[in-house]
Structure formats: structure tokens, C-alpha cells
Design a protein around this motif. Structure first.
Motif, PDB file in Angstrom:
ATOM      1  N   ALA A  81      -5.247  -2.056  -6.324  1.00 21.15           N
ATOM      2  CA  ALA A  81      -4.568  -0.761  -6.319  1.00 21.15           C
ATOM      3  C   ALA A  81      -5.207   0.258  -7.254  1.00 21.15           C
ATOM      4  O   ALA A  81      -5.485   1.390  -6.852  1.00 21.15           O
ATOM      5  N   GLN A 132       2.516   1.620  -3.505  1.00 23.46           N
ATOM      6  CA  GLN A 132       1.594   2.119  -4.523  1.00 23.46           C
ATOM      7  C   GLN A 132       1.231   3.579  -4.275  1.00 23.46           C
ATOM      8  O   GLN A 132       1.039   4.351  -5.221  1.00 23.46           O
ATOM      9  N   MET A 176      -6.530   0.784   0.100  1.00 21.03           N
ATOM     10  CA  MET A 176      -5.862  -0.430  -0.361  1.00 21.03           C
ATOM     11  C   MET A 176      -5.588  -1.378   0.797  1.00 21.03           C
ATOM     12  O   MET A 176      -5.724  -2.599   0.661  1.00 21.03           O
ATOM     13  N   THR A 197       0.821  -1.209   0.000  1.00 22.40           N
ATOM     14  CA  THR A 197       0.000   0.000   0.000  1.00 22.40           C
ATOM     15  C   THR A 197       0.856   1.260   0.000  1.00 22.40           C
ATOM     16  O   THR A 197       0.565   2.227  -0.713  1.00 22.40           O
ATOM     17  N   GLN A 238       3.233  -4.021  -9.114  1.00 20.07           N
ATOM     18  CA  GLN A 238       2.656  -5.239  -8.555  1.00 20.07           C
ATOM     19  C   GLN A 238       3.070  -6.488  -9.331  1.00 20.07           C
ATOM     20  O   GLN A 238       3.059  -7.588  -8.795  1.00 20.07           O
TER      21      GLN A 238
END
Length: 425
Positions: free
Chosen positions: A334, A127, A350, A124, A147
Motif C-alpha cells: 500500500a 486504502q 495496489m 485497495t 492493514q
């Protein structure tokens, strides 16, 4: 002159942060998934049964889930990502080393719990950093690229590397080696990473944070709630399948450990490719169609493993094409949350999706699958549970609200996100 401009364009901060987050998250998943490739070595050494194998995966998942939500929410409320991120990267490296020190099942559980607590917020926060510094036209691709490291490093490099180390030096040394990359990445980020700006103008240097009362905006969009259910299905697919596939191949199909590493690596290559292709396609055809179509396709792969008993080469080919669930993961985990709520709370959103998926799909399913396999003497039981998980993704995805900017523009829709009030830190 033209060459210098292109070079300056490539070596911009956006590319640095995307590449850094790719390797950081990839190393996390190498640490997390390596144990499943090493179970053929660890289980006999520690005298573990199928239920204990499942429990050792579940303990990491539950610690991962709680930690992800707790530290991601704190980082949003404090609008402070860099310090949290570097600290957890260092801690998960230490936890990886401690896994190699385990000589009993109880010690293994403690080490895996510590690792889960440290690694939980990584995806998290990574991202969130990518969102802050991505140009709008590259946001979906960048998030998918980060990812996709799960597949390339966690599913391709990891099985080949750790199995080779385990065969030559012992499984303990595989975890010692895995601790090194995280420390290196932490030092690099400490030197070059900037604090992600998710509120206001990135050019400003005023540190602000959202009001705690604004936290409720996370729960106002149905995509977040549906994302939690989808996460349960995906995590069920991922951990019921990957936890038990290596031991299934060695005990039922009588493949060697090296042959199993080839199959899992082929699946990892497929996961990496799909992890790039599906987010890219979702920019053009929409997030929702990708989730529906590939949620159904992904339900097929564990069924084929359960019913087919073919050669290693055929399994490698199947594994490559049927690893599509890893491709839709960044879309629901995401990209959709980032486009559904204000950026100030995107890490929280997320982390909630990850937490629910980990607690139910990642924690309960591996243990339950192991118990069923032991109780009914059916080593294929986990694969049927995995198929059911992705079928759940297929069903729930029909309720998602489309968020892809290109798709919405074609419909003449302009996304509107609720305002988040901020105060000076």
C-alpha cells in the motif's frame, strides 16, 4: 476551551475513515482466515485431504485476485469508490453465511469462491479512502494501522472466537456469526462515508475521472513491477504457513485445538504490533531497508516451526516475535505504490500487486504445498515453501526505489509524479 479543541481535533473525519477501514478490512480477514483455524473441524466432517484443504484456500485466492484488479480499476476509471465499497461489504457478509451452509467439499468451494470475489477489492478501496483523507504526516501510519487489522482481528480475535464457537455449537455457526459485523459496518458507511477525493482539491464538489489512456502510468514505475514479485513471495509465506500450521500442530505436535488457537493468536498479536511498528519505522529509515531486513527475518519463522517441537508457551513466544512479515506487508502493498504513482490510479496499482501475489503465491502455493505434503508424506513441506517465499521478498527488495518522503528530503530529492488528465463525469 482547550479540551473542546482537542475533542474536535480527535473526532475529525480522518479518524473516522481510518477507524472504519480498520474494522472493515479486519472483518474481511476474519472471514478469510477463519477457515484455516476451523480446518481441524471441517476437514474430518467433509472428509478432506491435505490437497483439498489447499485447494479450498486457493479458490478464494484466485477469485480474490481477479476481483481485486477488476473492481479497483473500474473504481479508479469512474472515480467512484463508495458505492463499490458498500456493495462488496454486503456481498462478502452473505458469502460468509453461505460458507456455514456448506455440507460438501464442492459446496464449500463455491462459497469460498464467492467470498473471494466479494472481498478482493476491499483492501485497495479501503486504502484509497485512507489516502484521500489522511494528513501527509500521518499517511504512512494510517495505512499501516488499517492493514494491521489483519493481525488483530484476523489472527488474534478470529482463532479464539471461531474455535470457541465451533467447540460449543459447531463450525457452521462460526461462519453465521462472522456475517454479522460486515452488515453493521456497511450500514454505518452508507450513512457517514463520503466519496474519497483522489483527484483535485478535496474541498471541491466537482466529480471528475481520469482518462482511460492514463491507465498506462501504473506500469511505468519499477516499484509496481517489483511489488508484484514481492507479493508472490509474501503470499507464499502467508498462505503456505497459515493454511497448514493449525493441522500440523494438532497432528504432529499433538496440541489441542484450544492450544493451537493460543499459538495462532500470539502470532496475530505479534503481527498487529509489527504492522504498526514497521510502517512507522519505514517513515524514518526508509521503505527499502525495512523490506530487506525484515524480509530475511520473516523467512526464519516457518523453518523454526518445521524443526522445533517445543511447548505451547515457547511456540507462543516464538510466534509473537517471528510474525514480522505482516509488518512489512503494508509497506510494499500500500505505502510504496501510493508514493510511486499518481493517486488517481493508486487502487489499480495496489490491486495489481495483490492480484499477482494471490494468483501465484495465494493460489498455486497452498495447493502445491498440500500435494507435496501428501505425496512425500512430509507435513513440514509447506513450511519450507513459506520460508522460500519470504527469502524471495528479501532478494527482490534490493531493487526497490526509495519513496519515503522524510528519507528523500534528507537526500534533497523532491518526488515527481506524472500528471493525470481528468474529464468531468
Amino acid at each position: 476551551m482547550g479540551t473542546r479543541v482537542a475533542k474536535r481535533t480527535f473526532w475529525r473525519y480522518e479518524n473516522f475513515i481510518v477507524t472504519s477501514m480498520f474494522f472493515t478490512y479486519g472483518f474481511v480477514m476474519m472471514d478469510r482466515l477463519s477457515i484455516v483455524y476451523l480446518f481441524p473441524f471441517i476437514a474430518p466432517a467433509l472428509k478432506m485431504n491435505e490437497a483439498e484443504i489447499g485447494l479450498s484456500v486457493s479458490i478464494l485466492s484466485i477469485c480474490w485476485a481477479i476481483s481485486s484488479w477488476l473492481f479497483s480499476s473500474l473504481s479508479d476509471l469512474l472515480n467512484s469508490k463508495k458505492k463499490f465499497f458498500i456493495a462488496i461489504v454486503l456481498v462478502f457478509s452473505i458469502a460468509s453465511f453461505s460458507t456455514g451452509l456448506a455440507t460438501t467439499f464442492a459446496a464449500l468451494l463455491v462459497a469460498r469462491g464467492l467470498m473471494g470475489a466479494a472481498e478482493g477489492p476491499v483492501v485497495t478501496l479501503a486504502q484509497a479512502a485512507v489516502i484521500a483523507d489522511s494528513s501527509p504526516q500521518r499517511r504512512g501510519f494510517n495505512m499501516g494501522f488499517v492493514q494491521s487489522s489483519t493481525a488483530l482481528l484476523g489472527s488474534v480475535v478470529a482463532p479464539l472466537l471461531v474455535v470457541a464457537i465451533a467447540q460449543s455449537a459447531g463450525w457452521h455457526y462460526a461462519f453465521y456469526v462472522l456475517a454479522i459485523p460486515g452488515i453493521v459496518v456497511a450500514l454505518i458507511l452508507m450513512k457517514f462515508m463520503k466519496e474519497p477525493v483522489l483527484i483535485g482539491d478535496a474541498a471541491s464538489h466537482v466529480h471528475v475521472r481520469p482518462k482511460p489512456g492514463d491507465y498506462k502510468v501504473v506500469f511505468k514505475h519499477r516499484n509496481i513491477w517489483l511489488g508484484m514479485i514481492i507479493s508472490i513471495g509474501f503470499m507464499s509465506w502467508l498462505f503456505a504457513f497459515t493454511t497448514f500450521a493449525p493441522t500440523y500442530f494438532t497432528t504432529v505436535d499433538k496440541f489441542t485445538n484450544t492450544q493451537v488457537s493460543y499459538i495462532m493468536s500470539a502470532m496475530g498479536i505479534g503481527s498487529f504490533i509489527w504492522g504498526l511498528v514497521l510502517p512507522y519505522l519505514s517513515d524514518r529509515v526508509g521503505r527499502k531497508p525495512i523490506m530487506i531486513i525484515f524480509g530475511l527475518i520473516a523467512a526464519v519463522s516457518p523453518v523454526l516451526v518445521a524443526v522445533l517441537h517445543v511447548s505451547v508457551g515457547t511456540f507462543m513466544l516464538l510466534a509473537f516475535f517471528l510474525a514480522v512479515a505482516q509488518g512489512y506487508a503494508p509497506v510494499f502493498m500500500a505505502i510504496i505504490p501510493a508514493e510511486s504513482i499518481p493517486r488517481a490510479f493508486v487502487a489499480t496499482a495496489m490491486s495489481l500487486i495483490v492480484m499477482v501475489g494471490e494468483l501465484f503465491g495465494g493460489t498455486l502455493v497452498p495447493t502445491l504445498a498440500g500435494v507435496l505434503a501428501d505425496s512425500y508424506h512430509s507435513p513440514s513441506a509447506p513450511f519450507w515453501m513459506a520460508a522460500g517465499g519470504s527469502f524471495l521478498v528479501f532478494l527482490v527488495s534490493f531493487g526497490l526505489k526509495e519513496t519515503a518522503p522524510m528519507k528523500l528530503r534528507k537526500r534533497g530529492i523532491t518526488p515527481e509524479l506524472e500528471e493525470v488528465h481528468v474529464v468531468n463525469a
